[in-house]
Design a protein around this motif. Structure first.
Motif, PDB file in Angstrom:
ATOM      1  N   ALA A  52       0.836  -1.208   0.000  1.00 43.30           N
ATOM      2  CA  ALA A  52       0.000   0.000   0.000  1.00 43.30           C
ATOM      3  C   ALA A  52       0.872   1.260   0.000  1.00 43.30           C
ATOM      4  CB  ALA A  52      -0.926  -0.015   1.216  1.00 43.30           C
ATOM      5  N   ASP A  53       1.896   1.279   0.844  1.00 47.61           N
ATOM      6  CA  ASP A  53       2.792   2.434   0.895  1.00 47.61           C
ATOM      7  C   ASP A  53       3.430   2.693  -0.464  1.00 47.61           C
ATOM      8  OD1 ASP A  53       2.273   2.697   3.604  1.00 47.61           O
ATOM      9  OD2 ASP A  53       4.186   1.835   4.270  1.00 47.61           O
ATOM     10  N   ASN A  54       3.778   1.628  -1.162  1.00 49.08           N
ATOM     11  CA  ASN A  54       4.418   1.764  -2.471  1.00 49.08           C
ATOM     12  C   ASN A  54       3.561   2.555  -3.446  1.00 49.08           C
ATOM     13  OD1 ASN A  54       6.561   0.757  -4.518  1.00 49.08           O
ATOM     14  ND2 ASN A  54       4.619   0.160  -5.454  1.00 49.08           N
ATOM     15  N   PHE A  55       2.231   2.388  -3.332  1.00 53.10           N
ATOM     16  CA  PHE A  55       1.322   3.073  -4.246  1.00 53.10           C
ATOM     17  C   PHE A  55       0.692   4.320  -3.617  1.00 53.10           C
ATOM     18  CE2 PHE A  55       1.422  -1.343  -5.811  1.00 53.10           C
ATOM     19  CZ  PHE A  55       1.884  -1.091  -7.092  1.00 53.10           C
ATOM     20  N   GLY A  56       1.274   4.757  -2.506  1.00 55.26           N
ATOM     21  CA  GLY A  56       0.803   5.977  -1.880  1.00 55.26           C
ATOM     22  C   GLY A  56      -0.560   5.857  -1.237  1.00 55.26           C
ATOM     23  N   LEU A  57      -0.919   4.646  -0.790  1.00 60.50           N
ATOM     24  CA  LEU A  57      -2.232   4.392  -0.194  1.00 60.50           C
ATOM     25  C   LEU A  57      -2.082   4.043   1.282  1.00 60.50           C
ATOM     26  CD1 LEU A  57      -3.671   2.232  -3.123  1.00 60.50           C
ATOM     27  CD2 LEU A  57      -4.064   4.670  -2.704  1.00 60.50           C
ATOM     28  N   HIS A  58      -3.161   4.221   2.033  1.00 60.54           N
ATOM     29  CA  HIS A  58      -3.103   3.991   3.479  1.00 60.54           C
ATOM     30  C   HIS A  58      -3.804   2.701   3.852  1.00 60.54           C
ATOM     31  CE1 HIS A  58      -2.988   4.607   7.748  1.00 60.54           C
ATOM     32  NE2 HIS A  58      -4.310   4.566   7.835  1.00 60.54           N
ATOM     33  N   LEU A  59      -3.061   1.781   4.442  1.00 60.84           N
ATOM     34  CA  LEU A  59      -3.604   0.554   5.004  1.00 60.84           C
ATOM     35  C   LEU A  59      -3.262   0.579   6.492  1.00 60.84           C
ATOM     36  CD1 LEU A  59      -5.045  -2.063   3.935  1.00 60.84           C
ATOM     37  CD2 LEU A  59      -2.808  -3.159   3.988  1.00 60.84           C
ATOM     38  N   PRO A  60      -4.262   0.548   7.378  1.00 62.95           N
ATOM     39  CA  PRO A  60      -3.999   0.784   8.801  1.00 62.95           C
ATOM     40  C   PRO A  60      -3.063  -0.226   9.459  1.00 62.95           C
ATOM     41  CG  PRO A  60      -6.339   1.042   8.319  1.00 62.95           C
ATOM     42  CD  PRO A  60      -5.707   0.464   7.098  1.00 62.95           C
ATOM     43  N   ALA A  61      -3.246  -1.515   9.203  1.00 63.70           N
ATOM     44  CA  ALA A  61      -2.488  -2.535   9.929  1.00 63.70           C
ATOM     45  C   ALA A  61      -1.076  -2.677   9.375  1.00 63.70           C
ATOM     46  CB  ALA A  61      -3.213  -3.873   9.858  1.00 63.70           C
ATOM     47  N   GLY A  62      -0.157  -3.064  10.258  1.00 64.39           N
ATOM     48  CA  GLY A  62       1.192  -3.397   9.829  1.00 64.39           C
ATOM     49  C   GLY A  62       2.170  -2.234   9.859  1.00 64.39           C
ATOM     50  N   TYR A  63       3.449  -2.599   9.674  1.00 64.14           N
ATOM     51  CA  TYR A  63       4.543  -1.633   9.622  1.00 64.14           C
ATOM     52  C   TYR A  63       5.345  -1.924   8.360  1.00 64.14           C
ATOM     53  CZ  TYR A  63       3.270  -0.826  14.474  1.00 64.14           C
ATOM     54  OH  TYR A  63       2.560  -0.542  15.618  1.00 64.14           O
ATOM     55  N   GLY A  64       5.327  -1.006   7.434  1.00 64.74           N
ATOM     56  CA  GLY A  64       5.940  -1.251   6.139  1.00 64.74           C
ATOM     57  C   GLY A  64       7.457  -1.201   6.180  1.00 64.74           C
ATOM     58  N   PHE A  65       8.072  -1.811   5.152  1.00 68.79           N
ATOM     59  CA  PHE A  65       9.532  -1.821   5.056  1.00 68.79           C
ATOM     60  C   PHE A  65       9.984  -1.269   3.704  1.00 68.79           C
ATOM     61  CE2 PHE A  65       7.811  -6.144   4.402  1.00 68.79           C
ATOM     62  CZ  PHE A  65       8.166  -6.399   3.077  1.00 68.79           C
TER      63      PHE A  65
END
Length: 374
Positions: free
Chosen positions: A354-367
């Motif tokens: 989600a972060d890669n495409f500039g979108l917000h997904l509440p759960a998790g911690y991206g790398f």
């Protein structure tokens, strides 16, 4: 979308390929389980591509030492949800953390469920013979029938009825049609299996991507696991070979977004059947096919390899095992050799996508920031 992000991410799930018991494994009766570890101990595995990507860097594995300069980044993910089944693991990758496990029925289904099932289908029983209803250690209600006794169309209708009945307290993760052919002593399953999943909560990675104009291409049983929610293309695949073929096909298409692929044989054919050698050969087959996947990747592609749970073929019983999932990340312009550590949840995968495409997904911690750039 940032210029240094990836145009497409491919997520490949090696179904059941855990990499060591989680700290709470004893609570699930799985202390000591170790799918990858025990298979590697069974004999020398030939996995040169996975080893070069960093498989042996995740943790010590017999016959597979860490490489000094892994071509990919590596780590492992805990399963944060309450469960160890296919639906739970895949849903968590998409950002759904389940606090309540899907129900399982180690002693069979309650008579009330079977009575209701038979009541609604009784007339058809008389006409065509009784379907076989059974469960497993997974959260499933499985209906098996000989294709010449109960035609496929009718078997699917029966499973749709079961899906409607199994709500509330008895809402199992999947209802599965299990058609077979053959004669006594030589019955065999056909590849006409069909899964009827519980619809996932709308707040998850797949609809988030598709609603924002991105492709969500699903291979194998992925679409059924999410009840086709958010899926833009469903590529049929019944086994590992077909799933790899379809994944490569998807990589050759001009898409932007997610390619999500499941390799089912590890779990279905070898884990549940406790076939250690078959599992080892299947891992070697995937490794041998890896160059085809890599060749099909574009410069701005990223591939993640993981699992949804464990299924240790050397362990007692036939159940899934509560294990960490391996995590290998590779892209032609992704940073190699990053130790991504032990992630607290499979949701970190969905968060990163989600972060890669500039979108917000509440759960998790991206790398994502760890792997951007060479």
């Amino acid at each position: 979308m940032a210029n240094d992000s990836f145009n497409r991410i491919t997520l490949i799930v090696l179904d059941g390929a855990g990499i060591g018991a989680m700290p709470d494994a004893a609570d699930w009766g799985d202390a000591g389980s170790d799918t990858f570890g025990h298979i590697c101990e069974s004999r020398q595995l030939h996995l040169p591509n996975l080893q070069s990507l960093g498989l042996g860097n995740i943790r010590p594995l017999s016959g597979m030492p860490a490489v000094e300069r892994p071509r990919g980044s590596y780590g492992k993910c805990a399963l944060k949800s309450n469960g160890k089944d296919t639906t739970t693991g895949h849903w968590e990758m998409a950002g759904i953390i389940l606090e309540r496990a899907f129900p399982t029925y180690p002693n069979g289904f309650p008579q009330s469920i079977i009575d209701q099932f038979i009541k609604e289908l009784g007339e058809e029983h008389v006409k065509t013979g009784k379907p076989i209803v059974y469960t497993s250690a997974d959260s499933v209600f499985q209906v098996a029938a000989h294709e010449k006794i109960i035609p496929l169309k009718r078997l699917y209708e029966i499973c749709e009825t079961a899906r409607d009945i199994l709500r509330g307290e008895h809402e199992v993760g999947r209802v599965i049609a299990r058609p077979f052919l053959g004669a006594p002593g030589s019955f065999y399953r056909t590849e006409n299996r069909h899964d009827y999943a519980v619809p996932p909560p709308r707040e998850n990675l797949l609809p988030l991507l598709s609603q924002n104009g991105l492709d969500v291409v699903c291979v194998g049983k992925i679409a059924s696991i999410y009840d086709s929610t958010g899926v833009t293309q469903d590529l049929t695949a019944k086994n590992n070979g077909q799933s790899i073929d379809q994944t490569i096909r998807a990589l050759h298409e001009n898409t932007r977004g997610l390619v999500f692929s499941n390799l089912v044989d590890f779990d279905m054919l070898y884990g549940h059947r406790r076939d250690t050698e078959g599992y080892a050969r299947a891992l070697e087959h995937f490794d041998a096919r890896w160059p085809g996947i890599e060749t099909a990747m574009r410069e701005d592609d990223l591939v993640m390899i993981t699992a949804d749970h464990g299924n240790d073929p050397t362990f007692r019983g036939t159940d899934h095992t509560r294990e960490f999932a391996p995590l290998i990340v590779f892209g032609k312009r992704a940073k190699p050799g990053v130790n991504l550590g032990t992630r607290s949840s499979l949701a970190d995968i969905g968060k990163t996508i989600a972060d890669n495409f500039g979108l917000h997904l509440p759960a998790g911690y991206g790398f994502l920031t760890d792997i951007i750039g060479n």
